[in-house]
Design an enzyme around this catalytic site. Structure first.
Site, PDB file in Angstrom:
ATOM      1  N   HIS A  52     -55.694  63.498  52.133  1.00 41.72           N
ATOM      2  CA  HIS A  52     -54.516  62.659  51.958  1.00 41.72           C
ATOM      3  C   HIS A  52     -53.307  63.124  52.763  1.00 41.72           C
ATOM      4  O   HIS A  52     -52.191  62.663  52.535  1.00 41.72           O
ATOM      5  CB  HIS A  52     -54.161  62.552  50.478  1.00 41.72           C
ATOM      6  CG  HIS A  52     -55.076  61.610  49.731  1.00 41.72           C
ATOM      7  ND1 HIS A  52     -56.141  60.981  50.337  1.00 41.72           N
ATOM      8  CD2 HIS A  52     -55.086  61.190  48.442  1.00 41.72           C
ATOM      9  CE1 HIS A  52     -56.754  60.215  49.458  1.00 41.72           C
ATOM     10  NE2 HIS A  52     -56.140  60.329  48.286  1.00 41.72           N
TER      11      HIS A  52
ATOM     12  N   PHE B 157     -61.292  61.128  40.388  1.00 40.46           N
ATOM     13  CA  PHE B 157     -59.972  60.511  40.460  1.00 40.46           C
ATOM     14  C   PHE B 157     -60.124  59.014  40.726  1.00 40.46           C
ATOM     15  O   PHE B 157     -59.890  58.541  41.838  1.00 40.46           O
ATOM     16  CB  PHE B 157     -59.157  61.160  41.588  1.00 40.46           C
ATOM     17  CG  PHE B 157     -59.203  62.664  41.566  1.00 40.46           C
ATOM     18  CD1 PHE B 157     -58.361  63.392  40.731  1.00 40.46           C
ATOM     19  CD2 PHE B 157     -60.117  63.358  42.353  1.00 40.46           C
ATOM     20  CE1 PHE B 157     -58.408  64.777  40.695  1.00 40.46           C
ATOM     21  CE2 PHE B 157     -60.170  64.745  42.335  1.00 40.46           C
ATOM     22  CZ  PHE B 157     -59.315  65.454  41.497  1.00 40.46           C
TER      23      PHE B 157
END
Ligand code: SAH
Ligand code: MG
Length: 208
Positions: A142, A19
């Site tokens: 996250h 990512f």
């Protein structure tokens, strides 16, 4: 004056799951090449090694070392049934694991002598880490709790002139989760950092 090192990727980076945009990777590479060779770099969240390759190549160019910290069990969003789950990333016991893929990436990129994989959580590693760090890249869990813990565990260890890089900084919740930008704002508000790079969702701050 010698020329700054240029990025030459020894592998097809698009074939590495992950990512990170190429522009972000180039910025991480450049940031690592600016490190004093005695100052280690710490990456929190390696996944299959995409960002590790860019940071590792920068460290290799300056003969510094990258500690790549990841328990390799994935974040919340990588677990089975979650949005970013990849069914190809399972170990022999059927549990989610990026470790084998990560090790293949490192070896293929010729980075085994530059990158030290650290197989634990970022907070666990911070508890035994003793020396100042030249660069910390936060790209682990996250959730707000996870991102705050990473920031609180590591920000104080960055030496003056060192760098704090934060990934997935999105100004609005429609583009992505708000934990990384919360950490980014905390760092800015602390008065201890100034922003030097902004590319895609990557922000790089310098420790004053
Ligand atoms: N930097 C990667 C993407 C990282 S994805 C790239 O360039 O593609 C986030 C990673 O953080 C996952 O691999 C997950 O296992 C790891 N992670 C999540 N929480 C963590 C924690 N507390 N400590 C260490 N690693 C963590
Ligand atoms: Mg990320």
């Amino acid at each position: 004056m010698s020329q700054p090192p240029t990025l030459s990727l020894p592998i097809d980076i698009d074939a590495v799951k992950g990512f990170l945009s190429h522009a972000e990777g180039e910025a991480l590479f450049r940031c690592a090449t600016e490190l004093d060779h005695a100052a280690a770099a710490v990456e929190i969240g390696s996944y299959c090694g995409k960002s590790t390759v860019y940071l590792g190549l920068g460290c290799q160019a300056t003969k510094s070392t990258l500690f790549a910290v990841d328990h390799h069990r994935g974040s919340e969003e990588h677990q089975p049934g979650e949005m970013f789950h990849d069914p190809e990333l399972l170990d022999d016991a059927g549990a989610f694991s990026t470790l084998a893929s990560f090790r293949r990436t490192l070896s293929a990129a010729g980075l085994d002598d530059t990158v030290i994989p650290v197989l634990c959580s970022s907070a666990q590693f911070a508890r035994v880490w003793q020396s100042p760090v030249g660069l910390v890249f936060i790209d682990g869990g996250h959730s707000l709790d996870a991102a705050l813990l990473d920031y609180r565990s590591w920000a104080g260890l960055i030496k003056a002139g060192g760098r704090l890089a934060i990934h997935d900084v999105y100004p609005g919740s429609e583009a992505g989760g708000q934990a990384p930008i919360t950490v980014y704002r905390l760092a800015r508000a602390s008065g201890l950092f100034r922003e030097i790079v902004s590319v895609d969702s990557l922000r790089i701050l310098e420790r004053l």
